[in-house]
Design a protein around this motif. Structure first.
Motif, PDB file in Angstrom:
ATOM      1  N   ARG A 160      -2.774  33.611 -27.382  1.00 50.63           N
ATOM      2  CA  ARG A 160      -3.181  34.172 -28.671  1.00 50.63           C
ATOM      3  C   ARG A 160      -4.449  34.998 -28.549  1.00 50.63           C
ATOM      4  O   ARG A 160      -4.598  36.031 -29.203  1.00 50.63           O
ATOM      5  CB  ARG A 160      -3.372  33.055 -29.698  1.00 50.63           C
ATOM      6  N   GLU A 161      -5.368  34.559 -27.705  1.00 47.28           N
ATOM      7  CA  GLU A 161      -6.584  35.350 -27.498  1.00 47.28           C
ATOM      8  C   GLU A 161      -6.223  36.714 -26.898  1.00 47.28           C
ATOM      9  O   GLU A 161      -6.766  37.751 -27.297  1.00 47.28           O
ATOM     10  CB  GLU A 161      -7.558  34.595 -26.584  1.00 47.28           C
ATOM     11  N   LYS A 165       3.408  40.220 -36.061  1.00 42.32           N
ATOM     12  CA  LYS A 165       3.880  39.966 -37.416  1.00 42.32           C
ATOM     13  C   LYS A 165       4.059  38.473 -37.640  1.00 42.32           C
ATOM     14  O   LYS A 165       4.804  37.817 -36.897  1.00 42.32           O
ATOM     15  CB  LYS A 165       5.211  40.681 -37.660  1.00 42.32           C
ATOM     16  N   VAL A 166       3.427  37.997 -38.666  1.00 43.51           N
ATOM     17  CA  VAL A 166       3.511  36.560 -38.939  1.00 43.51           C
ATOM     18  C   VAL A 166       4.943  36.171 -39.264  1.00 43.51           C
ATOM     19  O   VAL A 166       5.645  36.843 -39.976  1.00 43.51           O
ATOM     20  CB  VAL A 166       2.561  36.169 -40.091  1.00 43.51           C
ATOM     21  N   GLY A 167       5.319  35.060 -38.701  1.00 40.28           N
ATOM     22  CA  GLY A 167       6.650  34.526 -38.960  1.00 40.28           C
ATOM     23  C   GLY A 167       7.765  35.294 -38.307  1.00 40.28           C
ATOM     24  O   GLY A 167       8.933  35.021 -38.506  1.00 40.28           O
ATOM     25  N   ASP A 168       7.396  36.260 -37.489  1.00 35.41           N
ATOM     26  CA  ASP A 168       8.417  37.108 -36.872  1.00 35.41           C
ATOM     27  C   ASP A 168       8.202  37.200 -35.363  1.00 35.41           C
ATOM     28  O   ASP A 168       8.908  36.573 -34.581  1.00 35.41           O
ATOM     29  CB  ASP A 168       8.351  38.493 -37.518  1.00 35.41           C
ATOM     30  N   GLY A 169       7.202  37.952 -34.963  1.00 30.24           N
ATOM     31  CA  GLY A 169       6.956  38.108 -33.530  1.00 30.24           C
ATOM     32  C   GLY A 169       6.030  39.273 -33.254  1.00 30.24           C
ATOM     33  O   GLY A 169       5.523  39.907 -34.171  1.00 30.24           O
ATOM     34  N   GLU A 181       5.065  33.543 -28.536  1.00 25.49           N
ATOM     35  CA  GLU A 181       3.821  33.050 -27.960  1.00 25.49           C
ATOM     36  C   GLU A 181       4.083  31.830 -27.085  1.00 25.49           C
ATOM     37  O   GLU A 181       3.536  31.708 -25.985  1.00 25.49           O
ATOM     38  CB  GLU A 181       2.834  32.698 -29.076  1.00 25.49           C
ATOM     39  N   ARG A 182       4.911  30.955 -27.564  1.00 27.42           N
ATOM     40  CA  ARG A 182       5.213  29.750 -26.779  1.00 27.42           C
ATOM     41  C   ARG A 182       5.931  30.102 -25.484  1.00 27.42           C
ATOM     42  O   ARG A 182       5.667  29.526 -24.427  1.00 27.42           O
ATOM     43  CB  ARG A 182       6.068  28.792 -27.606  1.00 27.42           C
ATOM     44  N   GLU A 183       6.840  31.074 -25.581  1.00 31.65           N
ATOM     45  CA  GLU A 183       7.566  31.486 -24.389  1.00 31.65           C
ATOM     46  C   GLU A 183       6.620  32.095 -23.370  1.00 31.65           C
ATOM     47  O   GLU A 183       6.674  31.774 -22.170  1.00 31.65           O
ATOM     48  CB  GLU A 183       8.634  32.502 -24.774  1.00 31.65           C
ATOM     49  N   LEU A 184       5.781  32.991 -23.833  1.00 30.20           N
ATOM     50  CA  LEU A 184       4.810  33.617 -22.936  1.00 30.20           C
ATOM     51  C   LEU A 184       3.947  32.539 -22.278  1.00 30.20           C
ATOM     52  O   LEU A 184       3.697  32.579 -21.065  1.00 30.20           O
ATOM     53  CB  LEU A 184       3.918  34.593 -23.713  1.00 30.20           C
ATOM     54  N   ALA A 185       3.509  31.601 -23.091  1.00 35.90           N
ATOM     55  CA  ALA A 185       2.670  30.531 -22.560  1.00 35.90           C
ATOM     56  C   ALA A 185       3.395  29.792 -21.453  1.00 35.90           C
ATOM     57  O   ALA A 185       2.826  29.510 -20.392  1.00 35.90           O
ATOM     58  CB  ALA A 185       2.284  29.574 -23.685  1.00 35.90           C
ATOM     59  N   SER A 186       4.637  29.512 -21.686  1.00 36.27           N
ATOM     60  CA  SER A 186       5.404  28.774 -20.680  1.00 36.27           C
ATOM     61  C   SER A 186       5.658  29.634 -19.450  1.00 36.27           C
ATOM     62  O   SER A 186       5.530  29.182 -18.319  1.00 36.27           O
ATOM     63  CB  SER A 186       6.717  28.304 -21.322  1.00 36.27           C
ATOM     64  N   GLN A 187       6.000  30.896 -19.679  1.00 43.10           N
ATOM     65  CA  GLN A 187       6.260  31.787 -18.542  1.00 43.10           C
ATOM     66  C   GLN A 187       5.027  31.969 -17.671  1.00 43.10           C
ATOM     67  O   GLN A 187       5.115  32.006 -16.447  1.00 43.10           O
ATOM     68  CB  GLN A 187       6.726  33.165 -19.034  1.00 43.10           C
TER      69      GLN A 187
END
Lengths: 231, 231
Positions: A54-55, A69-73, A39-45
């Motif tokens: 996340r929405e 998947k929580v804690g995974d991706g 999620e962080r990577e996508l946000a940055s990209q």
DNA sequence: TGTTAAAATTGGTCAGGCAACTAGATTACT
DNA sequence: AGTAATCTAGTTGCCTGACCAATTTTAACA
């Protein structure tokens, strides 16, 4: 004032993001089973906040496109896109039994929905049979026309799902049923004549929209295939 | 005014929130055209963060349940019969039509041939449904059990060809019908209860070998899926 | 009274933080 | 050596508080 139309209604950010990710998936940039960037990577990209990502992911998850998947991706979900199946090791009886039911439905729907073109196409396959018998042409062609009859009949239902299922049933070249029937027909002139005759009868019943008769003839036809196999 | 209830556990928060809001709408607490409480208010009422509320609202907006207007608020949409996702309506109709015929055959053969184990397997899927409903578990599991019911039913015919055809019908994860049903079932508690009830009815009819009733129940069941899609 | 401008409200987006969870590496034990 | 328990880095789940932009409401004013 003329044009009060909202020209470029702005898409919400999360919608744009969802579309973009979905496009990436549909264009095979990410294949089923693949892990999306975090999620962080996508946000940055994409130069947006993680909240917006996340929405978008929530929407894609609900739409069954991805699996978060929580804690995974986030993973691209598997998607099966056609109605193919295999009948390799299934018994001849099973195949015939299913054909009995399926072709019964096909005949019923074909009578309701067949277009002029459908009828012509079916007729063409019978003409093909006639020619190969008359000219003693290659048995391969005879068999091809025989299968084509049933395929064209399925197409007359106008139901793509049913057509695909029917095709899968008829395209099992390696199946013992087809191999065996092929041989029988190869050896017996009478068998060829008989098959043509039955096909013609079924088509005639369909043309006159005699559903009961058509279904009965089809049933006999398949029954006959069965006997051919076991004799 | 009756307030929305706080959250339980297990399923992702935004899903539970979406369910609650959707239920509130379906139970006419909010009627079409009504304005929902503000995001901040919902967050406070449900004791969750605004971010989670927004994820839920994004889902509901995509599903065409509400309309979120910037600077204004969220409004309950009119329940119309148009689908929100561009999809050939024919494709859905075709799949349902085929299921109608195939499952009818499956029920008939299952009654004739189901073993004790088959029945147990089918019962297990219903038990799975029951558990996921009771424990508010992840909707994925509910959907899986729902599909498994029909798969196990197909297995009871003892016909591998038919089983494979059935599987190919049920494994169309990407098909709009499944996508849509998944979402409906996700949001509506009632839909889940209803589905379980129908599955139980069908199984009961099969156990008593009441072919006529079983086929009729199956027909209603699929008809109901159809209505769910088009409603 | 009607118009306009300011203020309040509401959704849109962002940055950052901690907790919960998972998978994989590491360590401890048999 | 092989296996089980443990640790660790990385990821999602969820929350907070803030600011921006669109819209509505209110207030001021002509």
């Amino acid at each position: 004032m003329k044009s009060l139309e909202p020209i470029g209604k702005k898409e919400k950010l999360y919608v744009k993001i969802a579309q973009q990710i979905n496009n990436a998936i549909e264009s095979d940039m990410y294949k089923p089973g693949d892990k999306l960037p975090t999620e962080r990577e996508l946000a940055s990209q994409l130069n947006v906040s993680r909240a917006s990502i996340r929405e978008a992911l929530a929407v894609l998850e609900i739409m069954n496109v991805i699996d978060v998947k929580v804690g995974d991706g986030s993973y691209v979900k598997q998607r099966t896109s056609n109605f193919q199946f295999e009948t390799k090791d299934s018994s001849v009886f099973e195949l015939i039994e299913v054909r009995m039911y399926i072709e019964s439905v096909i005949v019923k729907l074909a009578i309701e929905r067949a277009t002029e073109q459908n009828i012509k196409a079916i007729e063409a396959t019978n003409e093909g049979l006639r020619q190969t018998i008359k000219n003693q042409e290659r048995i391969d062609d005879f068999f091809r026309y025989g299968v084509a009859f049933h395929k064209k009949l399925a197409e007359a239902t106008q139901n793509d799902v049913l057509i695909q299922i029917a095709n899968s049933l008829f395209e099992q070249d390696a199946h013992p049923l087809w191999r065996h029937l092929n041989m029988k027909v190869l050896l017996s002139y009478e068998a060829r004549e008989h098959q043509l005759h039955e096909h013609e009868g079924i088509l005639a019943a369909i043309k006159t929209k005699d559903q009961k008769k058509a279904e009965e003839l089809m049933k006999h036809h398949i029954e006959h295939l069965k006997n051919m196999f076991y004799e």
